[in-house]
Design an enzyme around this catalytic site. Sequence first.
Site, PDB file in Angstrom:
ATOM      1  N   ARG A 181      90.546  63.389  85.973  1.00  0.00           N
ATOM      2  CA  ARG A 181      91.432  64.451  86.480  1.00  0.00           C
ATOM      3  C   ARG A 181      90.982  65.819  85.956  1.00  0.00           C
ATOM      4  NH1 ARG A 181      94.243  68.654  84.703  1.00  0.00           N
ATOM      5  NH2 ARG A 181      94.833  67.468  82.847  1.00  0.00           N
ATOM      6  N   ASP A 182      91.162  66.071  84.669  1.00  0.00           N
ATOM      7  CA  ASP A 182      90.840  67.401  84.117  1.00  0.00           C
ATOM      8  C   ASP A 182      89.341  67.661  84.249  1.00  0.00           C
ATOM      9  OD1 ASP A 182      91.382  69.807  82.959  1.00  0.00           O
ATOM     10  OD2 ASP A 182      91.831  69.044  80.968  1.00  0.00           O
ATOM     11  N   HIS A 202      95.092  68.505  72.860  1.00  0.00           N
ATOM     12  CA  HIS A 202      94.229  68.549  74.053  1.00  0.00           C
ATOM     13  C   HIS A 202      93.276  69.731  73.846  1.00  0.00           C
ATOM     14  CE1 HIS A 202      93.882  68.317  78.651  1.00  0.00           C
ATOM     15  NE2 HIS A 202      93.330  69.492  78.384  1.00  0.00           N
ATOM     16  N   HIS A 206      89.685  71.807  74.388  1.00  0.00           N
ATOM     17  CA  HIS A 206      88.427  72.086  75.089  1.00  0.00           C
ATOM     18  C   HIS A 206      87.442  72.617  74.047  1.00  0.00           C
ATOM     19  CE1 HIS A 206      89.695  71.622  79.410  1.00  0.00           C
ATOM     20  NE2 HIS A 206      90.858  71.545  78.778  1.00  0.00           N
ATOM     21  N   CYS A 228      87.380  75.171  83.049  1.00  0.00           N
ATOM     22  CA  CYS A 228      88.673  75.697  83.463  1.00  0.00           C
ATOM     23  C   CYS A 228      88.413  76.707  84.572  1.00  0.00           C
ATOM     24  CB  CYS A 228      89.395  76.362  82.293  1.00  0.00           C
ATOM     25  SG  CYS A 228      90.913  77.182  82.805  1.00  0.00           S
ATOM     26  N   ASN A 261      86.813  69.226  78.260  1.00  0.00           N
ATOM     27  CA  ASN A 261      87.546  68.712  77.098  1.00  0.00           C
ATOM     28  C   ASN A 261      86.545  68.185  76.097  1.00  0.00           C
ATOM     29  OD1 ASN A 261      89.366  68.102  79.594  1.00  0.00           O
ATOM     30  ND2 ASN A 261      90.688  68.193  77.803  1.00  0.00           N
TER      31      ASN A 261
HETATM   32  C1  LIG Z   1     102.357  74.185  92.273  1.00  0.00           C
HETATM   33  C2  LIG Z   1     101.773  74.656  93.592  1.00  0.00           C
HETATM   34  C3  LIG Z   1     101.921  73.599  94.666  1.00  0.00           C
HETATM   35  C4  LIG Z   1     102.558  75.900  94.015  1.00  0.00           C
HETATM   36  O1  LIG Z   1     101.861  76.551  95.064  1.00  0.00           O
HETATM   37  P1  LIG Z   1     102.626  77.472  96.088  1.00  0.00           P
HETATM   38  O2  LIG Z   1     101.610  78.029  97.025  1.00  0.00           O
HETATM   39  O3  LIG Z   1     103.498  78.437  95.345  1.00  0.00           O
HETATM   40  O4  LIG Z   1     103.575  76.352  96.761  1.00  0.00           O
HETATM   41  P2  LIG Z   1     104.424  76.304  98.039  1.00  0.00           P
HETATM   42  O5  LIG Z   1     105.571  75.434  97.736  1.00  0.00           O
HETATM   43  O6  LIG Z   1     104.664  77.696  98.579  1.00  0.00           O
HETATM   44  O7  LIG Z   1     103.459  75.523  99.071  1.00  0.00           O
HETATM   45  C5  LIG Z   1     102.271  76.090  99.555  1.00  0.00           C
HETATM   46  C6  LIG Z   1     101.499  75.024 100.326  1.00  0.00           C
HETATM   47  O8  LIG Z   1     101.108  73.969  99.439  1.00  0.00           O
HETATM   48  C7  LIG Z   1     101.693  72.728  99.909  1.00  0.00           C
HETATM   49  N1  LIG Z   1     102.105  71.961  98.730  1.00  0.00           N
HETATM   50  C8  LIG Z   1     103.067  72.273  97.845  1.00  0.00           C
HETATM   51  N2  LIG Z   1     103.125  71.333  96.890  1.00  0.00           N
HETATM   52  C9  LIG Z   1     102.215  70.400  97.206  1.00  0.00           C
HETATM   53  C10 LIG Z   1     101.820  69.187  96.585  1.00  0.00           C
HETATM   54  N3  LIG Z   1     102.390  68.757  95.461  1.00  0.00           N
HETATM   55  N4  LIG Z   1     100.832  68.484  97.159  1.00  0.00           N
HETATM   56  C11 LIG Z   1     100.241  68.901  98.293  1.00  0.00           C
HETATM   57  N5  LIG Z   1     100.566  70.066  98.916  1.00  0.00           N
HETATM   58  C12 LIG Z   1     101.552  70.793  98.368  1.00  0.00           C
HETATM   59  C13 LIG Z   1     102.853  73.138 100.778  1.00  0.00           C
HETATM   60  O9  LIG Z   1     103.143  72.097 101.678  1.00  0.00           O
HETATM   61  C14 LIG Z   1     102.313  74.373 101.441  1.00  0.00           C
HETATM   62  O10 LIG Z   1     101.389  73.981 102.448  1.00  0.00           O
HETATM   63  P3  LIG Z   1     101.180  74.903 103.766  1.00  0.00           P
HETATM   64  O11 LIG Z   1     102.537  75.009 104.397  1.00  0.00           O
HETATM   65  O12 LIG Z   1     100.657  76.234 103.263  1.00  0.00           O
HETATM   66  O13 LIG Z   1     100.153  74.128 104.546  1.00  0.00           O
HETATM   67  C15 LIG Z   1     100.276  75.049  93.441  1.00  0.00           C
HETATM   68  O14 LIG Z   1     100.204  76.189  92.626  1.00  0.00           O
HETATM   69  C16 LIG Z   1      99.456  73.958  92.847  1.00  0.00           C
HETATM   70  O15 LIG Z   1      99.271  72.911  93.461  1.00  0.00           O
HETATM   71  N6  LIG Z   1      98.915  74.169  91.615  1.00  0.00           N
HETATM   72  C17 LIG Z   1      98.177  73.146  90.938  1.00  0.00           C
HETATM   73  C18 LIG Z   1      97.235  73.762  89.962  1.00  0.00           C
HETATM   74  C19 LIG Z   1      96.510  72.686  89.185  1.00  0.00           C
HETATM   75  O16 LIG Z   1      96.476  71.526  89.550  1.00  0.00           O
HETATM   76  N7  LIG Z   1      95.866  73.107  88.069  1.00  0.00           N
HETATM   77  C20 LIG Z   1      95.129  72.216  87.244  1.00  0.00           C
HETATM   78  C21 LIG Z   1      95.990  71.302  86.442  1.00  0.00           C
HETATM   79  S1  LIG Z   1      96.665  72.080  84.977  1.00  0.00           S
HETATM   80  C22 LIG Z   1      95.408  71.918  83.835  1.00  0.00           C
HETATM   81  O17 LIG Z   1      94.318  71.556  84.171  1.00  0.00           O
HETATM   82  C23 LIG Z   1      95.698  72.187  82.380  1.00  0.00           C
HETATM   83  C24 LIG Z   1      95.832  70.909  81.556  1.00  0.00           C
HETATM   84  C25 LIG Z   1      97.017  70.084  82.031  1.00  0.00           C
HETATM   85  O18 LIG Z   1      94.670  70.106  81.702  1.00  0.00           O
HETATM   86  C26 LIG Z   1      96.019  71.245  80.076  1.00  0.00           C
HETATM   87  C27 LIG Z   1      95.093  72.365  79.582  1.00  0.00           C
HETATM   88  O19 LIG Z   1      93.884  72.172  79.366  1.00  0.00           O
HETATM   89  O20 LIG Z   1      95.622  73.478  79.456  1.00  0.00           O
END
Ligand SMILES: CC(C)(COP(=O)([O-])OP(=O)([O-])OC[C@H]1O[C@@H](n2cnc3c(N)ncnc32)[C@H](O)[C@@H]1OP(=O)([O-])[O-])[C@@H](O)C(=O)NCCC(=O)NCCSC(=O)C[C@@](C)(O)CC(=O)[O-]
Length: 299
Positions: A15-16, A207, A209, A240, A249
Site C-alpha cells: 500500500r504505502d 511509522h 520513512h 511521499c 518506509n
Molecule cells: C478523501 C478523498 C476521497 C476526498 O476527495 P474529494 O475530492 O474532496 O472527495 P469528494 O467526496 O468531493 O469526491 C470526489 C470524487 O472522488 C470520488 N470518491 C470519493 N471517495 C471515494 C472513495 N473512497 N473511493 C473512490 N472514489 C471516491 C467521488 O465519487 C467523486 O468522484 P467524481 O464524482 O468526481 O467522479 C480524496 O482526497 C482521497 O481519496 N485521498 C486519498 C489520499 C491518499 O490515499 N493518500 C495516501 C494515503 S495516506 C499516507 O500515505 C500516509 C500514511 C498513512 O502512510 C502515514 C504516513 O507516512 O504519514
Amino acid sequence: MSLPKHVRLVEVGPRDGLQNEAQPISVADKVRLVDDLTEAGLAYIEVGSFVSPKWVPQMAGSAEVFAGIHQRPGVTYAALAPNLRGFEDALAAGVKEVAVFAAASEAFSQRNINCSISDSLKRFEPIMEAARSHGVRVRGYVSCVLGCPYEGKVSAEQVAPVARALHDMGCYEVSLGDTIGTGTAGETRRLFEVVAAQVPREQLAGHFHDTYGQALANVYASLLEGISVFDSSVAGLGGCPYAKGATGNIASEDVVYLLQGLGIETGIDLDRLIAAGRRISSVLGRDNGSRVARARSAQ
Ligand SMILES: CC(C)(COP(=O)([O-])OP(=O)([O-])OC[C@H]1O[C@@H](n2cnc3c(N)ncnc32)[C@H](O)[C@@H]1OP(=O)([O-])[O-])[C@@H](O)C(=O)NCCC(=O)NCCSC(=O)C[C@@](C)(O)CC(=O)[O-]
C-alpha cells in the site's frame, strides 16, 4: 524501560510502498507480493486503499488484489478507507480491517484528503460506527508527526490531540507517521513520551520513512520508549507524493535484522522476506532499498 520481548511488524509495502509508483503494476504482481509476504511470515499486511482513483491512481485495483490473494488464517489483511464510501467498498471486497488516516499538520491534511484535521475526524465517525456494526477493526494513522513538507517542524503537542481523538473514537491502535523522514531519535523519544500521556503506549505504533537515514535509529528510540509495533515496507518501497525527495518506509528486512540482533521475536523468515523484496524490486526495475538485502546479495 526494558525492551519489548515481541514486536509486531505491519507490512505496508503493497500500500504505502506501491501507491507512489507512477508506472503501471499489474494486479498479478501485487497479488504475488502479498502472497510472498504471507509466506515470509508477516502477520499483518496492508494490501491496498479504497480511496479516490483520481487522487491515488495506483490503488485503483485494490478490490481485485483482495480477490486474488491467498489469505492465511491468523494473518490480518487491511486496507485504507478515507470516508464511508471507501469503507463500504472495502467491506464489499471482504476486508476485515481498515485504517483511517489523519494528519498533525493542517496543510498536509488539506493536500492529502482535501479537508481540515477536524473535518477529517468528523468524517471518520460514520466509518467507526459502520465498522462497529460489521465487526471490522479500525487502525488510525497520524501523518507528519515529526515534520511537514509545507509547515516544517511539527511539535509532539500538535500530534497528541489527534492521536487521542483517533483512540477515543475507537481506533484500537494509532500509528504515528514520520511521513517525510526528517525526525531524529531524540525527537522520536519525546514524541512518544508526550503522546503516551494521552494514548496508552501499547496502542501506539511507529511509522518511519528513511529520507534522512534516521529510520532505524528512530525504531530503536521507540523500542526504548516501550513501543512494540512498527510499520515497515519490504525493500523500502515507497516515497511521499507530497514531499520531494522523501524515500520509502524503513525496509522491513532491516527492521527484522535489527530485532533479531536484539533477541526480539517477530516470527518472520528473513530469507523469505529478502526474496520477496528482490522479486518486487526487479518487477519495478528499482534498486532494492533494504541495506540488509543489498549486503546479502554482495556475499
Ligand atoms: C478523501 C478523498 C476521497 C476526498 O476527495 P474529494 O475530492 O474532496 O472527495 P469528494 O467526496 O468531493 O469526491 C470526489 C470524487 O472522488 C470520488 N470518491 C470519493 N471517495 C471515494 C472513495 N473512497 N473511493 C473512490 N472514489 C471516491 C467521488 O465519487 C467523486 O468522484 P467524481 O464524482 O468526481 O467522479 C480524496 O482526497 C482521497 O481519496 N485521498 C486519498 C489520499 C491518499 O490515499 N493518500 C495516501 C494515503 S495516506 C499516507 O500515505 C500516509 C500514511 C498513512 O502512510 C502515514 C504516513 O507516512 O504519514
